[in-house]
Write an enzyme that holds these catalytic residues in place. Structure first.
Site, PDB file in Angstrom:
ATOM      1  N   LYS A  32       0.819  -1.218   0.000  1.00 38.82           N
ATOM      2  CA  LYS A  32       0.000   0.000   0.000  1.00 38.82           C
ATOM      3  C   LYS A  32       0.853   1.268   0.000  1.00 38.82           C
ATOM      4  O   LYS A  32       0.621   2.193  -0.784  1.00 38.82           O
ATOM      5  CB  LYS A  32      -0.926  -0.022   1.216  1.00 38.82           C
ATOM      6  CG  LYS A  32      -1.600   1.301   1.543  1.00 38.82           C
ATOM      7  CD  LYS A  32      -2.512   1.162   2.737  1.00 38.82           C
ATOM      8  CE  LYS A  32      -1.743   0.976   4.025  1.00 38.82           C
ATOM      9  NZ  LYS A  32      -1.126   2.227   4.507  1.00 38.82           N
ATOM     10  N   THR A  33       1.839   1.324   0.885  1.00 43.85           N
ATOM     11  CA  THR A  33       2.667   2.530   1.011  1.00 43.85           C
ATOM     12  C   THR A  33       3.430   2.793  -0.280  1.00 43.85           C
ATOM     13  O   THR A  33       3.570   3.943  -0.724  1.00 43.85           O
ATOM     14  CB  THR A  33       3.644   2.385   2.187  1.00 43.85           C
ATOM     15  OG1 THR A  33       2.904   2.114   3.379  1.00 43.85           O
ATOM     16  CG2 THR A  33       4.456   3.649   2.389  1.00 43.85           C
ATOM     17  N   ASP A 224      -4.761   8.204   3.043  1.00 43.66           N
ATOM     18  CA  ASP A 224      -4.315   6.889   3.494  1.00 43.66           C
ATOM     19  C   ASP A 224      -5.225   6.398   4.624  1.00 43.66           C
ATOM     20  O   ASP A 224      -5.817   7.201   5.345  1.00 43.66           O
ATOM     21  CB  ASP A 224      -2.869   6.984   3.989  1.00 43.66           C
ATOM     22  CG  ASP A 224      -2.234   5.629   4.216  1.00 43.66           C
ATOM     23  OD1 ASP A 224      -2.794   4.613   3.754  1.00 43.66           O
ATOM     24  OD2 ASP A 224      -1.160   5.581   4.849  1.00 43.66           O
ATOM     25  N   GLU A 225      -5.330   5.085   4.779  1.00 37.85           N
ATOM     26  CA  GLU A 225      -6.124   4.463   5.860  1.00 37.85           C
ATOM     27  C   GLU A 225      -7.538   5.053   5.919  1.00 37.85           C
ATOM     28  O   GLU A 225      -8.044   5.421   6.975  1.00 37.85           O
ATOM     29  CB  GLU A 225      -5.427   4.648   7.219  1.00 37.85           C
ATOM     30  CG  GLU A 225      -4.007   4.133   7.292  1.00 37.85           C
ATOM     31  CD  GLU A 225      -3.909   2.614   7.339  1.00 37.85           C
ATOM     32  OE1 GLU A 225      -4.936   1.945   7.156  1.00 37.85           O
ATOM     33  OE2 GLU A 225      -2.794   2.112   7.553  1.00 37.85           O
ATOM     34  N   GLN A 255      -9.478  -4.100   7.799  1.00 40.09           N
ATOM     35  CA  GLN A 255      -8.606  -3.644   8.885  1.00 40.09           C
ATOM     36  C   GLN A 255      -9.164  -2.400   9.575  1.00 40.09           C
ATOM     37  O   GLN A 255      -8.419  -1.626  10.171  1.00 40.09           O
ATOM     38  CB  GLN A 255      -7.197  -3.375   8.352  1.00 40.09           C
ATOM     39  CG  GLN A 255      -6.521  -4.623   7.794  1.00 40.09           C
ATOM     40  CD  GLN A 255      -5.078  -4.368   7.380  1.00 40.09           C
ATOM     41  OE1 GLN A 255      -4.230  -4.081   8.211  1.00 40.09           O
ATOM     42  NE2 GLN A 255      -4.808  -4.480   6.088  1.00 40.09           N
ATOM     43  N   ARG A 615      -0.080  -9.737  10.834  1.00 39.95           N
ATOM     44  CA  ARG A 615       1.187  -9.074  11.212  1.00 39.95           C
ATOM     45  C   ARG A 615       2.360 -10.040  11.029  1.00 39.95           C
ATOM     46  O   ARG A 615       3.510  -9.617  11.005  1.00 39.95           O
ATOM     47  CB  ARG A 615       1.169  -8.633  12.685  1.00 39.95           C
ATOM     48  CG  ARG A 615       0.160  -7.580  13.117  1.00 39.95           C
ATOM     49  CD  ARG A 615       0.093  -6.390  12.201  1.00 39.95           C
ATOM     50  NE  ARG A 615      -0.913  -6.628  11.172  1.00 39.95           N
ATOM     51  CZ  ARG A 615      -0.961  -5.957  10.012  1.00 39.95           C
ATOM     52  NH1 ARG A 615      -0.046  -5.055   9.737  1.00 39.95           N
ATOM     53  NH2 ARG A 615      -1.914  -6.205   9.136  1.00 39.95           N
TER      54      ARG A 615
END
Length: 774
Positions: A32-33, A224-225, A255, A615
């Site tokens: 994503k980043t 973002d997010e 998430q 994670r």
């Protein structure tokens, strides 16, 4: 265009789609980043002025890292021209320029949480409102909730339902407090964190010319997010993007785990309704985790109804199955985790930083901290203090220290007016000065109040309060002579008012503090039981406090950067670790009993489970306990429903028991329905293994007289199983071991020497030991 090399097809599509509304659904570990940073670089490379790009992130750290990556592609000058940062930092920058529209100075102060709390306390004092009934932190949380939902003072006053709800909650003065608090902040030329969003909304709504100016400025907006945005953030983004609609939101509905902070998952779920022409790109390849971990996470999250359907996959190695450990108790669970980390560190040369222990609530750290310390494993607790350093723990421990040593002036001064009992700082200072002048301890002064009263200069009311406090301490000391540590500590917590004080604060922080005190009580009960089982055990309060003192001293010494990470699942979002221990997988713990009363709440708990699982890069260990201490009592625990939602092909039970994975609670035998229905599935029985040769028992002392066999006594006092020398047994705190010696003839006093694999030899009194044969 070298920066586009290495992008997979969906990533490439997301980066190169420059115009119009775009939603990028980014599965866990899908890059994503990278997509966000490369998309911004691509915009600039294609002639878009960086001054016209607004990028909103959720942390300053993320913004800084992204700018560094972008600078490598488009140059540092272009990267610096970007408007990039958190919602609060970007909108504070806008408000600095436009504050005069709202009557604020451009150099307005931004209050942090503590500053805001101080102003609120002053407001309560000015309004003559009892802070015991209107706890400042609780009021602060309520006002914060109003602001994030754009409920201004005027909106509140015009909403009879809100006013009625607050009156039912015995908070009828909230509206007045809210009004005075806002007035005070305005007079001080200050905004709190929530105002940065609320006032930006006000600015863009009341002054169309300002909105038009920033719409023209921010022609390309990236968020973002997006699944974690609240209502206030959503409205600002929608207003700013409404002219050009060049908006790109990146997030993962699977998430979305911050509803308790006001995050609204429907912001991302309804994106297509807000922008019917929006393009959707799904990033489904997970580059982080093994196939087994990704597949396990997928089958669990697929149970949620409110979601975008994605096919997240991994081309990494298949990897190990998820290991599941069934512990006898919370202490047994902690020992397993610590032993496993220690073994992998030594055998597989893993660094301690490779490991994370993830839990649902902060109060769970105590058992794991204790177990890690015993193995000398360095660790760091993220997002909070180490368990024994938390204020509520130090407060209760200070009371207990005072019972053991009444001359402990530091402990005395910590609790003499906590909870508040009218013995303020002025009174305390006078006591200190007088004690010093007489060269005696504070305890001596309180012991002889009748003699010293005329010289202290206190009125009768203060003398009475001091006498009441000291009489309470003396009563606790008397009680300590006949009662155990747990009973005395519980009396201290209740009679001092500490428990009530903490329980009255119903904010998430207040609830967490009560849970921490409960966990301290649990540790006392466990300490008593452990000491009773040992032949040379010492269950005294002094011994318990000594253990704590050694623990806290070890905290201060631990500065090793190679440390195991302990954190809540919420804090782990965005991080990754080679090995993850997901602990406390029990009903009412995870999912939390406070967050599973509706389908929406349960689905968020399941998303939290999904976040925890994803994670991990290489290995995952699940663990749960079949019993836990709660306020000093052992309570049965039921495995989390999430365990049963993971397909069996992805998991392996480390200590399977002869029982159905899906417990039949009806009590009916499955065979009464015929062979084809309700057939329970059983685990294979664990094979009996010999201890490694290095763990062979030492020669027995000659003065001990062995017995052939004995009975394992269960807690009710009844014999349950025969035990013989050579038997392998499990203890809920010391783990697995071999019985190497039995001594005694009286069933009440038989002693067993057990050689434990990880804890060495222990001399146990069999009656109390609660051993289980393997």
């Amino acid at each position: 265009m070298d920066y586009l090399k290495g992008l997979n097809e969906p990533q490439y599509e997301a980066v190169t789609t420059l115009h119009g509304p775009l939603m990028v659904l980014a599965g866990a570990g899908s890059g994503k980043t990278r997509v966000l940073t490369m998309r911004i670089a691509h915009l600039i490379t294609n002639g878009i002025d960086p001054f016209n790009i607004l990028a909103l992130t959720f942390t300053n750290k993320a913004a800084k890292e992204m700018k560094l990556r972008i600078a490598k592609v488009v140059g540092e000058g272009n990267a610096k021209s970007l408007w990039m940062g958190t919602f609060h930092s970007v909108f504070a920058r806008i408000l600095r320029s436009e504050a005069h529209y709202l009557g604020f100075p451009s150099n307005f102060t931004i209050y942090d949480t503590q500053d805001s709390l101080n102003v609120l306390k002053k407001v309560l004092k000015d309004l003559n409102i009892d802070q015991e009934l209107y706890k400042p932190k609780k009021v602060q949380a309520r006002i914060s909730s109003y602001k994030n939902n754009l409920i201004t003072v005027r909106a509140y006053q015009n909403n009879p339902e809100l006013i009625e709800a607050d009156e039912r909650a015995n908070m009828k003065y909230i509206g007045k407090i809210y009004e005075k608090y806002v007035e005070q902040c305005f007079r001080n030329g200050a905004m709190d964190f929530d105002d940065l969003l609320l006032r930006t909304n006000e600015l863009l709504t009341r002054f169309p010319e300002v909105l038009a100016r920033y719409q023209d400025r921010f022609r390309y907006i990236l968020v973002d997010e997006y699944q974690d945005t609240n209502h206030s953030q959503y409205l600002i983004v929608k207003a700013l993007s409404s002219k050009f609609e060049n908006i790109c939101v990146v997030g993962d509905d699977a998430q979305s785990i911050y509803s308790f902070r006001g995050a609204n998952i429907y912001n991302i779920l309804n994106f297509k309704k807000d922008y019917p022409d929006a393009k959707t790109v799904s990033l489904e390849q997970n580059y982080r985790s093994t196939q087994n971990i990704v597949n396990a996470a997928n089958v669990v999250i697929a149970r949620n109804k409110e979601q975008f359907k994605k096919n997240v996959f991994s081309d990494n190695e298949v990897g190990d199955k998820i290991k599941v450990f069934r512990a006898l108790s919370d202490a047994d669970e902690a020992n397993f985790v610590a032993n496993n980390i220690w073994e992998q560190h030594n055998a597989n040369q893993r660094k301690f930083t490779d490991f994370a222990i993830l839990y649902r609530t902060n109060s769970q750290t105590r058992a794991f901290e204790d177990a890690l310390r015993r193995k000398n494993i360095p660790y760091r607790v993220y997002g909070g203090l180490s368990f024994y350093q938390r204020k509520e723990i130090k407060d209760l421990v200070a009371y207990l220290r005072l019972l053991v040593n009444e001359n402990d002036s530091e402990a005395l001064l910590r609790v003499i007016n906590y909870p508040t009992r009218g013995i303020g700082e002025t009174t305390q200072n006078k006591l200190i000065v007088f004690a010093d002048s007489q060269n005696v301890s504070l305890a001596n002064v309180l012991d002889n109040l009748g003699i010293y009263a005329p010289h202290l200069g206190f009125n009768n009311g203060v003398i009475s309060k001091l006498a009441d406090f000291w009489s309470m301490i003396k009563a606790f000391q008397v009680m300590l002579k006949t009662e155990n540590v747990y009973t005395v500590a519980m009396e201290v917590a209740q009679r001092s008012g500490l428990i009530k004080f903490l329980k009255d604060d119903q904010t998430p922080e207040g609830i967490s503090r009560v849970e921490n005190v409960q966990e301290l009580m649990n540790s006392m009960q466990g300490f008593i039981e452990e000491q009773q089982q040992l032949e040379d055990g010492d269950p005294s309060l002094s011994s318990f406090l000594e253990n704590i003192a050694l623990s806290t001293d070890q905290d201060k010494k631990s500065e090793n950067e190679d440390q195991v990470s302990l954190m809540t699942i919420h804090l782990s979002k965005g991080l990754e670790f080679p090995v993850v221990h997901l602990v406390g997988l029990e009903e009412n713990l995870f999912p939390s009993f406070m967050s599973s009363s509706t389908r929406e709440e349960l689905e968020e708990e399941r998303r939290l489970f999904y976040v925890a699982l994803t994670r991990a890069e290489k290995q995952v260990f699940f663990s749960y306990a079949v019993s836990r201490f709660q306020w000093g009592k052992i309570t049965d625990a039921e495995p989390s429903r999430f365990l049963s939602e993971v397909d069996e092909e992805y998991i392996e039970f480390l200590n399977p028991v002869v029982e159905s994975r899906f417990v039949n609670k009806s009590g009916l035998s499955s065979d009464i329905f015929g062979d084809n229905f309700s057939e329970p599935r059983f685990f294979k029985k664990a094979e009996k293994k010999k201890l490694p040769s290095s763990d062979e028992p030492k020669p027995l002392p000659k003065n001990l007289k062995p017995v052939a066999s004995a009975k394992i006594i269960n807690p009710s006092g009844n014999s349950s199983q025969d035990i013989e020398v050579g038997d392998r047994v499990r203890h809920d705190r010391f783990g697995v071991g071999e019985v190497v010696f039995l001594d005694g003839t009286d069933p009440e006093n038989i002693k067993a020497k057990v050689k434990f694999v990880t804890e060495g030899e222990k001399n146990l009194i069999l009656k109390f030991a609660k051993l289980t044969k393997i």
